[in-house]
Write a protein that holds these residues in place. Structure first.
Motif, PDB file in Angstrom:
ATOM      1  N   ILE A 252       0.851  -1.179   0.000  1.00 47.77           N
ATOM      2  CA  ILE A 252       0.000   0.000   0.000  1.00 47.77           C
ATOM      3  C   ILE A 252       0.894   1.239   0.000  1.00 47.77           C
ATOM      4  CG2 ILE A 252      -0.201  -0.001   2.527  1.00 47.77           C
ATOM      5  CD1 ILE A 252      -3.101   0.973   2.135  1.00 47.77           C
ATOM      6  N   THR A 253       0.475   2.273  -0.734  1.00 45.65           N
ATOM      7  CA  THR A 253       1.234   3.516  -0.802  1.00 45.65           C
ATOM      8  C   THR A 253       0.250   4.672  -0.993  1.00 45.65           C
ATOM      9  OG1 THR A 253       3.103   4.622  -1.896  1.00 45.65           O
ATOM     10  CG2 THR A 253       1.585   3.406  -3.308  1.00 45.65           C
ATOM     11  N   PRO A 254       0.573   5.864  -0.483  1.00 46.70           N
ATOM     12  CA  PRO A 254      -0.329   6.997  -0.706  1.00 46.70           C
ATOM     13  C   PRO A 254      -0.493   7.269  -2.202  1.00 46.70           C
ATOM     14  CG  PRO A 254       1.282   7.546   0.971  1.00 46.70           C
ATOM     15  CD  PRO A 254       1.710   6.251   0.365  1.00 46.70           C
ATOM     16  N   LEU A 255      -1.694   7.619  -2.615  1.00 45.30           N
ATOM     17  CA  LEU A 255      -1.984   7.951  -4.001  1.00 45.30           C
ATOM     18  C   LEU A 255      -1.624   9.418  -4.226  1.00 45.30           C
ATOM     19  CD1 LEU A 255      -3.255   6.894  -6.642  1.00 45.30           C
ATOM     20  CD2 LEU A 255      -5.430   7.768  -5.802  1.00 45.30           C
ATOM     21  N   LEU A 256      -0.864   9.695  -5.281  1.00 47.95           N
ATOM     22  CA  LEU A 256      -0.414  11.052  -5.567  1.00 47.95           C
ATOM     23  C   LEU A 256      -1.110  11.612  -6.794  1.00 47.95           C
ATOM     24  CD1 LEU A 256       3.426  10.511  -5.080  1.00 47.95           C
ATOM     25  CD2 LEU A 256       1.728  11.194  -3.371  1.00 47.95           C
ATOM     26  N   ASP A 257      -1.315  12.937  -6.811  1.00 45.13           N
ATOM     27  CA  ASP A 257      -1.898  13.583  -7.980  1.00 45.13           C
ATOM     28  C   ASP A 257      -0.797  13.940  -8.979  1.00 45.13           C
ATOM     29  OD1 ASP A 257      -0.652  15.911  -7.056  1.00 45.13           O
ATOM     30  OD2 ASP A 257      -2.517  16.867  -6.419  1.00 45.13           O
TER      31      ASP A 257
END
Length: 62
Positions: A47-52
């Protein structure tokens, strides 16, 4: 048991799984995460933070 308020889940699946990926949202912080699905729907293997597009963490303001 009796008289206890049922808490809503901390994490919800926003999208997926599709192509082995899901987007998961932390309902307390609003942060979206990209998770790889392990064997079907049983577990997530990473799992990893979703980036814009600007490299900022995607946060749901609602």
């Amino acid at each position: 048991m009796f008289g206890k308020e049922k808490k809503s889940p901390r994490f919800t699946v926003k999208e997926g799984p599709a192509a082995g990926l899901s987007i998961i949202c932390d309902t307390e912080t609003g942060v979206h995460y990209l998770a790889t699905v392990g064997d079907g729907l049983t577990y997530y293997s990473s799992i990893t933070p979703l980036l814009d597009e600007n490299g900022n963490v995607v946060i749901d303001k609602n």
